[in-house]
Design a protein around this motif. Structure first.
Motif, short mmCIF file in Angstrom:
data_model
loop_
_atom_site.label_atom_id
_atom_site.label_comp_id
_atom_site.label_asym_id
_atom_site.label_seq_id
_atom_site.Cartn_x
_atom_site.Cartn_y
_atom_site.Cartn_z
N THR A 299 0.83 -1.20 0.00
CA THR A 299 0.00 0.00 0.00
C THR A 299 0.87 1.25 0.00
OG1 THR A 299 -0.11 0.06 2.40
CG2 THR A 299 -1.81 -1.21 1.26
N ASP A 300 0.24 2.39 -0.29
CA ASP A 300 0.98 3.65 -0.35
C ASP A 300 1.60 4.02 1.00
OD1 ASP A 300 0.28 3.90 -2.97
OD2 ASP A 300 -1.44 5.22 -2.59
N ALA A 301 0.97 3.57 2.07
CA ALA A 301 1.46 3.95 3.39
C ALA A 301 2.79 3.30 3.73
CB ALA A 301 0.43 3.60 4.47
N HIS A 302 3.09 2.12 3.16
CA HIS A 302 4.27 1.37 3.58
C HIS A 302 5.18 0.93 2.43
CE1 HIS A 302 2.48 1.10 7.57
NE2 HIS A 302 1.36 0.66 7.01
N LYS A 303 4.82 1.19 1.18
CA LYS A 303 5.61 0.66 0.07
C LYS A 303 7.02 1.26 0.02
CE LYS A 303 3.87 3.98 -3.38
NZ LYS A 303 3.14 4.10 -4.66
N ASP A 304 7.21 2.46 0.62
CA ASP A 304 8.53 3.08 0.61
C ASP A 304 9.32 2.78 1.89
OD1 ASP A 304 8.03 4.22 -1.86
OD2 ASP A 304 7.13 6.02 -0.97
#
Length: 869
Positions: A299-304
């Motif tokens: 998800t966008d919250a944790h992909k980085d």
């Protein structure tokens, strides 16, 4: 409730915990209870502000461009937090909802409509916990804080803190606009409450309908499934035995006693993700500090956050080790506290025992005083009566004498007058001068007696009532028989020279902080000098009692380096003891400049510097919005914080200082002070943008004094603020002193605790000196463009000059005595420690940003450290 164990009962709702959340003070409450409590406190605070405004008290507005009636920027009218819809209490909630991700009527994230059990979905196959929302203000399925359309970045731009006071201990908790849902879940406590709730239901199963039936009308309940955690009627119990997927479940007859162990699986299943159904939370995101599932990583919250995602047991092991370490430390400290409590109890008993004795002494003293006054009254009355008797007796006798003489004179006059009137010449001669002789005699006698009263009538009573009354008002005194160590003081000494004899004068104070006037008490006053490195006793002072409330301790330092001086009275430390004391081989001499450069470390855009005296670790604040930590040898150890507005994030950390094992950071562009332990773990934050007490406008420097007070350069507000270590306001140093306090560049403390403030003006700089309480002492001119100031242990002021790119040294009178170092690039910060001086400067090419120089002329090789990328 008496039916449930006390340990699983929420203090607010008096019911078993439902989705319990842990506050920083380690008290736990139901999520819903915290939401209601936050709303109640917010309404109370709003009413108090309205009342103050109505009474003419105007307070500073809340940050953010809020609409009318809003308590925070970005919220609509009536909202209490940015981004809320009308009636909502937490960001991103639907109307009527009180927690992110809940459907209408739900009391906990992840429960279906009508469910009242935190974290467990009725009828689940594994009997495990399903974790509610990971992030306050999320819709189900969302992995990012905020509303359906807004992103986490949008929310962070309007980051707002609400203050929640713990209902149990009144500890203040800062709640962001993500709400109380961001608080950690107490999973174990929630599970214990779940177990207690089912034990309660099983004990009253004949009153509880079947959990599995649609309408619960299949007859009385007869069994309980330990895997499904459901009360079952007879048909459902038989179905469990026949169903292929449930035939292995253990169904206990309700006539059988159910133990707690039967309700707890051998191995508790991992909690389930509330955003991805039936996915276990088997990973930990160190960046977000939350448990996630495999699907969450995309998800966008944790992909980085790939590099910071680890298996939970790895992070848990580190935290367990840390907890065990602190358990051992606190257990030792707890024993010390227990011993202190026992001593206090003994002293309290002694105080109670002496209470009656003291009261009797007071009564006897005044009884004696009354007796003396009564005796004196009797004596005065007797003297008065004797005086009156003497006067009346003398006057009475004189009066009788005068009356007789008056009668004789009247009789002689009458006889002589008649003789002259009626007698013949022969008769007058025949009297042989008797009438004239008597008249002459009475005349002379009256003249001799001095016809005035023998006593005067004035009687003056002199009682000196006023003066005696004043003395009586001050008659007697309640004396703290022994001086109070915590109030007793000594005059701090400059850096000591090894093998030199010093006389330390200690002044005893009573419990009110007043000079102790009674010297006839034998007090054990001691001084011990211990090196910070090993805490071994190296020097012991000999005490001399002057019997006037003062004591002199003779002390001879035996070793060089940083020490701690322990001064005690009857085994208790006096005020501010132990003291930091530097022991040197000889006094500093700046006339020939500084010693060798010992470190040359390249640091990205440094702004400020602080040193931990015990370990020698170096902390450098950087324009990269983090704090770099180096060992005393210049080796890189770790980095604290990142760019941003959240906790443990910075926007230009301009000031650092260390007290004990706590690091204080002046987070300039976030207008606040943050506090960490030395490992970088966040402790607390305080301050916000504003002009009021405890509010800042680009704080640019910070130091911690001997009394653990924070001295903060409030650059944008042109003032110095003095606060407690917890951020409570104490005093301003501003233009009320008669000085221009604008453009403050740095602050430093001398060994007496005086505050030295360096500032720029139009053509040159100034160094203003204030007492620890903020009273003006002196000022003197400084370099044209100062950037930082440091005060050594002998009182010399070292000022970095951006214009001449050099370090200037001033003595205690303000006279410049040396230009110690030249050819800097842009010096930004300075700190002195032991026999070394540290300076940070903006690096150029390969020139270092962190420099260390010896303060003695010793030849030490340069340790070079690779440049940080």
């Amino acid at each position: 409730m008496e039916e449930y164990p006390k340990a699983v009962i929420c203090q607010l709702c008096s019911q078993p915990y439902t989705d319990p959340r842990i506050l920083p003070c380690l008290h736990s409450f139901c999520l819903q209870c915290l939401l209601k409590e936050l709303e109640r406190q917010s309404v109370k605070s709003f009413k108090m502000e309205q009342s103050q405004q109505n009474s003419g008290v105007v307070k500073a507005s809340q940050p953010g461009g809020s609409k009318e009636g809003s308590q925070d920027g970005g919220s609509e009218e009536g909202s209490q937090d940015g981004g809320l819809e009308e009636g909502s209490l937490d960001g991103g909630l639907e109307e009527g909802s009180q927690d992110g991700g809940l459907e209408v009527g739900s009391q906990d994230g992840g429960l279906e409509e009508g469910s009242h059990d935190g974290g467990l979905e009725e009828g689940s196959q594994d009997g495990g916990l399903e974790v509610g929302s990971q992030d306050g203000g999320l819709e189900v399925g969302s992995q990012d804080g905020g509303s359906e359309e807004g992103s986490q970045e949008d929310v962070s731009e309007k980051e707002v803190k609400q203050d929640l006071k713990c209902p149990a201990c009144e500890f203040h908790v800062s709640i962001s606009n993500r709400g109380v849902s961001e608080l950690p879940q107490h999973l174990h406590l929630g599970f214990e409450a779940k177990v207690a709730r089912y034990q309660f239901k099983i004990a009253r199963a004949h009153e509880v309908p079947c959990d599995a039936c649609i309408d619960g009308s299949s007859g009385p309940s007869v069994g309980f499934c330990c895997q499904c955690l459901q009360i079952l009627c007879h048909p459902c119990s038989e179905y469990h035995k026949r169903n292929r997927s449930m035939h292995c479940h253990t169904v206990i007859s309700l006539g059988t006693a159910v133990t707690r162990e039967q309700l707890i699986p051998d191995k508790l299943p991992a909690p389930s993700c509330s955003f991805h159904r039936n996915e276990e939370l088997n990973l930990y995101c160190a960046t977000c500090e939350c448990l996630i599932c495999n699907k969450c990583t995309t998800t966008d919250a944790h992909k980085d956050h790939t590099e910071s995602i680890v298996i939970p047991h790895v992070e848990a092991k580190s935290e367990r080790d840390r907890i065990e370490m602190w358990i051992a430390r606190v257990q030792k400290r707890a024993k010390e506290l227990d011993a202190a409590v026992d001593v206090n109890k003994q002293v309290l008993q002694q105080v109670e025992a002496s209470k009656e004795k003291a009261a009797e002494a007071i009564r006897q003293a005044f009884e004696k005083l009354r007796s003396i006054l009564e005796e004196r009254e009797k004596q005065l009355q007797s003297d008065f009566h004797n005086l009156i008797l003497c006067k009346t007796t003398g006057l009475s006798l004189q009066k009788e004498k005068f009356e007789k003489m008056s009668q004789d004179a009247s009789r002689y006059l009458d006889f002589a007058s008649k003789l002259l009137q009626n007698g013949s010449n022969h008769e007058v001669i025949a009297m042989k001068r008797l009438p004239s002789t008597q008249l002459e005699a009475i005349f002379n006698k009256a003249n001799i007696e001095h016809l005035v009263p023998c006593e005067h009538s004035d009687i003056t009573v002199s009682m000196a009532t006023d003066s005696v009354g004043d003395e009586l008002l001050n008659f007697g005194d309640i004396i703290d028989f022994r001086p109070s160590p915590k109030e007793s003081i000594w005059k701090p000494m400059s850096p000591a020279i090894v093998n030199t004899v010093y006389k330390l004068k200690v002044k005893a104070r009573d419990s009110k902080g007043q000079p102790y006037p009674h010297g006839g008490v034998k007090i054990d006053v001691r001084a011990e000098l211990r090196p910070i490195a090993n805490d071994q006793l190296t020097s012991h002072g000999k005490s001399e009692n002057h019997w006037d409330g003062t004591y002199t301790i003779t002390l001879t330092p035996q070793t060089t380096g940083p020490h701690q001086l322990h001064i005690t009275m009857d085994g208790q430390h006096i005020k501010n003891s132990p003291y930091d004391l530097e022991v040197r081989k000889s006094k500093l001499d700046y006339s020939a400049g500084l010693g060798d450069r010992q470190l040359n470390v390249n640091v990205t855009s440094p702004l400020c510097i602080a040193i931990h005296k015990k370990s020698g670790d170096i902390f450098v604040g950087s324009e990269a919005n983090c704090i770099y930590v180096y060992s005393k040898d210049g080796a890189e150890k770790t980095t604290i914080g990142s760019a941003g507005k959240g906790l443990c994030q910075f926007n230009k950390p301009c000031g650092l200082d260390i007290k004990g094992d706590e690091l204080y950071v002046a987070d300039s562009n976030n207008h606040r002070i943050q506090k960490f332990d030395l490992s970088g773990s966040f402790i607390c934050t305080f301050g916000r943008l504003g002009k009021g007490e405890g509010e800042f406008n680009h704080p640019s420097a910070i130091v911690v004094d001997f009394n653990d007070r924070l001295i903060v350069a409030d650059h944008g507000n042109s003032r110095i603020q003095i606060l407690t270590s917890e951020g409570s306001f104490l005093v301003f140093i501003d233009r009320s002193t008669g000085l221009d306090m604008s453009n403050i560049c740095g602050i430093a403390l001398d060994v007496q605790g005086n505050i030295h403030v360096v500032k720029r003006s139009k053509n040159y700089g100034w160094i203003n000196v204030f007492t620890p309480g903020g009273a003006f002492v002196s000022k003197h001119q400084s370099v044209a463009k100062p950037t930082a100031i440091g005060i050594d242990v002998e009182g010399y002021a070292l000022v970095c000059d951006e214009e001449t790119k050099s370090l200037h040294v001033y003595d205690i009178t303000g006279q410049e005595c040396s230009t110690a170092i030249k050819n800097f690039i842009t010096p930004k910060g300075i700190v002195l420690d032991k026999d070394a001086l540290y300076i940070v400067q903006i690096p150029k090419f390969t020139t270092g940003g962190l420099l260390k120089y010896s303060l003695q002329h010793s030849s030490t090789s340069v340790s070079k450290v690779p440049r940080r990328n």
